[in-house]
Design a protein around this motif. Sequence first.
Motif, PDB file in Angstrom:
ATOM      1  N   ALA A   7       0.788  -1.237   0.000  1.00 29.43           N
ATOM      2  CA  ALA A   7       0.000   0.000   0.000  1.00 29.43           C
ATOM      3  C   ALA A   7       0.817   1.283   0.000  1.00 29.43           C
ATOM      4  O   ALA A   7       0.390   2.289  -0.571  1.00 29.43           O
ATOM      5  N   TYR A   8       1.993   1.258   0.634  1.00 31.22           N
ATOM      6  CA  TYR A   8       2.683   2.520   0.881  1.00 31.22           C
ATOM      7  C   TYR A   8       3.776   2.803  -0.148  1.00 31.22           C
ATOM      8  O   TYR A   8       4.901   3.123   0.184  1.00 31.22           O
ATOM      9  N   GLY A   9       3.391   2.709  -1.420  1.00 22.79           N
ATOM     10  CA  GLY A   9       4.215   3.219  -2.498  1.00 22.79           C
ATOM     11  C   GLY A   9       3.737   4.601  -2.884  1.00 22.79           C
ATOM     12  O   GLY A   9       2.576   4.982  -2.655  1.00 22.79           O
ATOM     13  N   ALA A  10       4.626   5.398  -3.493  1.00 18.93           N
ATOM     14  CA  ALA A  10       4.310   6.796  -3.784  1.00 18.93           C
ATOM     15  C   ALA A  10       3.090   6.950  -4.691  1.00 18.93           C
ATOM     16  O   ALA A  10       2.336   7.919  -4.571  1.00 18.93           O
ATOM     17  N   ARG A  11       2.887   6.018  -5.602  1.00 20.94           N
ATOM     18  CA  ARG A  11       1.747   6.135  -6.519  1.00 20.94           C
ATOM     19  C   ARG A  11       0.419   5.959  -5.800  1.00 20.94           C
ATOM     20  O   ARG A  11      -0.629   6.293  -6.352  1.00 20.94           O
ATOM     21  N   ASN A  12       0.476   5.431  -4.613  1.00 19.47           N
ATOM     22  CA  ASN A  12      -0.741   5.175  -3.849  1.00 19.47           C
ATOM     23  C   ASN A  12      -1.008   6.266  -2.814  1.00 19.47           C
ATOM     24  O   ASN A  12      -1.912   6.126  -1.995  1.00 19.47           O
ATOM     25  N   LEU A  13      -0.212   7.365  -2.850  1.00 22.53           N
ATOM     26  CA  LEU A  13      -0.320   8.421  -1.847  1.00 22.53           C
ATOM     27  C   LEU A  13      -0.538   9.785  -2.480  1.00 22.53           C
ATOM     28  O   LEU A  13      -0.145  10.022  -3.628  1.00 22.53           O
ATOM     29  N   VAL A  14      -1.151  10.656  -1.694  1.00 21.37           N
ATOM     30  CA  VAL A  14      -1.260  12.082  -2.013  1.00 21.37           C
ATOM     31  C   VAL A  14      -0.792  12.862  -0.786  1.00 21.37           C
ATOM     32  O   VAL A  14      -1.287  12.623   0.322  1.00 21.37           O
ATOM     33  N   LEU A  15       0.155  13.762  -0.973  1.00 16.97           N
ATOM     34  CA  LEU A  15       0.567  14.672   0.091  1.00 16.97           C
ATOM     35  C   LEU A  15      -0.150  15.994  -0.122  1.00 16.97           C
ATOM     36  O   LEU A  15      -0.069  16.583  -1.210  1.00 16.97           O
ATOM     37  N   ALA A  16      -0.868  16.454   0.882  1.00 17.36           N
ATOM     38  CA  ALA A  16      -1.650  17.687   0.764  1.00 17.36           C
ATOM     39  C   ALA A  16      -1.257  18.663   1.858  1.00 17.36           C
ATOM     40  O   ALA A  16      -0.950  18.269   2.988  1.00 17.36           O
ATOM     41  N   ALA A  17      -1.269  19.936   1.516  1.00 12.64           N
ATOM     42  CA  ALA A  17      -1.026  21.015   2.477  1.00 12.64           C
ATOM     43  C   ALA A  17      -2.007  22.140   2.200  1.00 12.64           C
ATOM     44  O   ALA A  17      -2.343  22.410   1.038  1.00 12.64           O
ATOM     45  N   ALA A  18      -2.476  22.783   3.252  1.00 17.19           N
ATOM     46  CA  ALA A  18      -3.403  23.904   3.103  1.00 17.19           C
ATOM     47  C   ALA A  18      -3.115  24.934   4.173  1.00 17.19           C
ATOM     48  O   ALA A  18      -2.650  24.612   5.266  1.00 17.19           O
ATOM     49  N   GLY A  19      -3.405  26.188   3.855  1.00 20.49           N
ATOM     50  CA  GLY A  19      -3.190  27.282   4.789  1.00 20.49           C
ATOM     51  C   GLY A  19      -2.242  28.305   4.222  1.00 20.49           C
ATOM     52  O   GLY A  19      -2.143  28.481   2.999  1.00 20.49           O
ATOM     53  N   ALA A  20      -1.539  28.997   5.119  1.00 24.60           N
ATOM     54  CA  ALA A  20      -0.605  30.054   4.701  1.00 24.60           C
ATOM     55  C   ALA A  20       0.713  29.431   4.258  1.00 24.60           C
ATOM     56  O   ALA A  20       1.772  29.634   4.856  1.00 24.60           O
ATOM     57  N   VAL A  21       0.630  28.618   3.200  1.00 18.41           N
ATOM     58  CA  VAL A  21       1.790  27.901   2.664  1.00 18.41           C
ATOM     59  C   VAL A  21       1.867  28.141   1.162  1.00 18.41           C
ATOM     60  O   VAL A  21       0.888  28.520   0.523  1.00 18.41           O
ATOM     61  N   LYS A  22       3.044  27.908   0.597  1.00 22.59           N
ATOM     62  CA  LYS A  22       3.274  28.090  -0.835  1.00 22.59           C
ATOM     63  C   LYS A  22       3.539  26.731  -1.483  1.00 22.59           C
ATOM     64  O   LYS A  22       4.261  25.895  -0.945  1.00 22.59           O
TER      65      LYS A  22
END
Length: 427
Positions: free
Chosen positions: A182-197
């Motif tokens: 399960a923990y291969g990169a194609r099976n993941l999404v990294l998300a960030a929200a807020g005062a970030v670029k």
Amino acid sequence: MTEPVHKSTLPNGLRVVTVELPHLHTGMIAAYVRAGSRHEEPAQNGVSHFLEHLFFRGSEGHPDGRAMNALVEDCGGSLNGVTTRDHGYYFSPVHPDRLEVPVAVLGDMLARPLFKEIELEREVILEEILDEVDEKGRDIDVDNLSKQALFPGHPLGMKIAGSSESVRALREADLREQHEKAYGARNLVLAAAGAVKHAQVMELAEKHFGGMRPGVLLRDTPLDGAPRGPQLVAVDHTESQMELQICFRGPPEEHPDFPALRVIKRVLDDGLASRLQLNLVERKALAYSVGAGMDGFADCSTFEVGCACAPRKAPAAMSEMLRLLAELRETDLPEDELSRAKKKSRIWLEFSLDAPSEMIGWFGGGELLHPPAESFQTWLARVERVSAADVRRVASALFRPENLVACAVGPLSGVEKKVRAAVEGEL
């Protein structure tokens, strides 16, 4: 309404989603993985949830679990994880100026867990499972019971945490196999929200997730035929109150009928003026707690209404909930209720823009499960096109006896026959 959403993909297949909200003073990060109880075999049921627990015990770069978590907490964060039926996610609030440490810790714990203290974590999970069963080991969780009945013999009907038997049987090899799968990169999404670029998030993603092996995207087990209703799952349990739930299989989010279900949910449960609260609590005092909910998967959804009530009121409460559903089939929704549901949808949308957790759930989770994640404007346009005729048509198709699964958990003595009669005769 401008949506500052940016998406990129690393060479290893990891998708990165950033929602830039510069007006905020906080942020949130999350890693979503397509791995839940839907992706398990019955003999290994609970392995995804077990693996979630082990991540917090330490990784190769941070072998002491307590110290690992303290690093994130010292940056204003708080690591946490959740496993669901079709995915898992790991998240933390973040200080926008202290983003690197939480991303680094998250990347290392997911890619390089130590699989340590397995027996200690097994005991913790077994204690959790006790919350869902009675002293005889029978399941008393209405969500578990309804999913088992809606998806008989299918992985979506299995418990997220597994059973005591399956958890006791899991070995380290099972956990390592699940991690490898399960923990291969194609099976993941990294998300960030807020005062970030986005540029900053991408730089950190490349540094701390770029070395993750690509792996293979997990596929959902295809759905099989829906159960034939009406049916009642009844569990006699020694409690002072009764829990009732009525549920149906529904269409997936992409289906044209799904927006009408969103409207129906708001009509039934969205404040003191909504139909469940007004009729079961305020007017008839049949229940002290009511609610409606939806659970979306890639290829279907579930829709449920429920309440908690005194046992003697259970037959009347069940009948009233069924009456309210039948009413949506038989009469057009008044224009003021339809307009209110749409208006509150827009207000909720605007509120969400101040909640990084809502943003990563919508765009990060959406990118994992329903790529590409639907924009707010598209979603709102779909809801605002819903007519009273659409609501009645969808209610007529869904809220039918043959689609109905009901659950009752509590002291059933003296009322079970009446509850069953309500389920079998009133919708």
